[in-house]
Write a protein that holds these residues in place. Sequence first.
Motif, PDB file in Angstrom:
ATOM      1  N   LYS A 121      -6.660  -5.515  -1.920  1.00 18.32           N
ATOM      2  CA  LYS A 121      -6.542  -4.620  -0.769  1.00 18.32           C
ATOM      3  C   LYS A 121      -5.682  -3.480  -0.935  1.00 18.32           C
ATOM      4  CE  LYS A 121      -8.067  -7.834   3.077  1.00 18.32           C
ATOM      5  NZ  LYS A 121      -7.545  -8.754   4.316  1.00 18.32           N
ATOM      6  N   VAL A 122      -4.365  -3.640  -1.430  1.00 18.08           N
ATOM      7  CA  VAL A 122      -3.758  -2.701  -1.692  1.00 18.08           C
ATOM      8  C   VAL A 122      -4.123  -1.383  -2.591  1.00 18.08           C
ATOM      9  CG1 VAL A 122      -1.363  -2.077  -2.974  1.00 18.08           C
ATOM     10  CG2 VAL A 122      -1.491  -3.999  -1.312  1.00 18.08           C
ATOM     11  N   LYS A 166       0.838   4.181  -3.127  1.00 20.83           N
ATOM     12  CA  LYS A 166       0.763   5.419  -2.539  1.00 20.83           C
ATOM     13  C   LYS A 166       1.980   6.274  -3.151  1.00 20.83           C
ATOM     14  CE  LYS A 166      -0.285   8.671   0.906  1.00 20.83           C
ATOM     15  NZ  LYS A 166      -0.651   8.617   2.418  1.00 20.83           N
ATOM     16  N   SER A 218       0.921  -1.218  -0.076  1.00 20.17           N
ATOM     17  CA  SER A 218      -0.080   0.052   0.091  1.00 20.17           C
ATOM     18  C   SER A 218       0.725   1.308   0.011  1.00 20.17           C
ATOM     19  CB  SER A 218      -0.910  -0.126   1.215  1.00 20.17           C
ATOM     20  OG  SER A 218      -1.859  -1.026   1.221  1.00 20.17           O
ATOM     21  N   GLN A 267      -7.116   0.324  -1.201  1.00 22.35           N
ATOM     22  CA  GLN A 267      -6.649   1.304   0.119  1.00 22.35           C
ATOM     23  C   GLN A 267      -6.307   2.478  -0.714  1.00 22.35           C
ATOM     24  OE1 GLN A 267      -3.780  -1.236   2.322  1.00 22.35           O
ATOM     25  NE2 GLN A 267      -5.605  -1.877   3.540  1.00 22.35           N
ATOM     26  N   ASN A 268      -5.760   2.313  -1.886  1.00 23.00           N
ATOM     27  CA  ASN A 268      -5.295   3.541  -2.562  1.00 23.00           C
ATOM     28  C   ASN A 268      -6.256   4.252  -3.472  1.00 23.00           C
ATOM     29  OD1 ASN A 268      -2.248   4.200  -2.220  1.00 23.00           O
ATOM     30  ND2 ASN A 268      -2.495   2.140  -2.010  1.00 23.00           N
TER      31      ASN A 268
END
Length: 175
Positions: A146-147, A119, A115, A150-151
């Motif tokens: 998920k990574v 980012k 993540s 999450q971004n």
Amino acid sequence: MILIKPTIEWEKEILDYKTEFLSQSGVNWIDGSSGLSDFVNILDWLEHLVLYESNETIPNPDFVTGEQYLFIRETDRKIVGMIHFRHELNEYLFHFGGHIGYSVVPSERNKGYGSRMLKEMLTEKKESPIKKFLITCNDDNVGSAKVIEQNGGILENKVLDESDGQLVRRYWIDN
């Protein structure tokens, strides 16, 4: 943590990264590494990266230009991840590959590095002329999904990549 382009200064760490990945049973490819697994000599890989950064020097017209980065933990000089940014998409990448490909070395997974690396890349490419970044992952790769989410990744759809039988999630992130 720093995001940098690879140089010969990082040869040992790049080889360590490659060795850890390829020592896993059944693994013969490292996502987001611009074909690192195909090279025995790191200098050859670095020369390959330079060729693929420009349309004037790209040796394979079926590929697109891009930039390779290492994500390094400065305290111990360990490469925890690699990430590749593509300047454009061809037909295959539009459906299955996206603008950004990445990997996190197995021993450093589930620590938030993926993540953070994504980012950093999105921040690095904020001034890019690309208005929306496409990022994909295999449907069964929960960690990568998920990574991306999450971004700010928004799932557009899932498509079947008939070349390997994998269902691929296609996400878009506004730039």
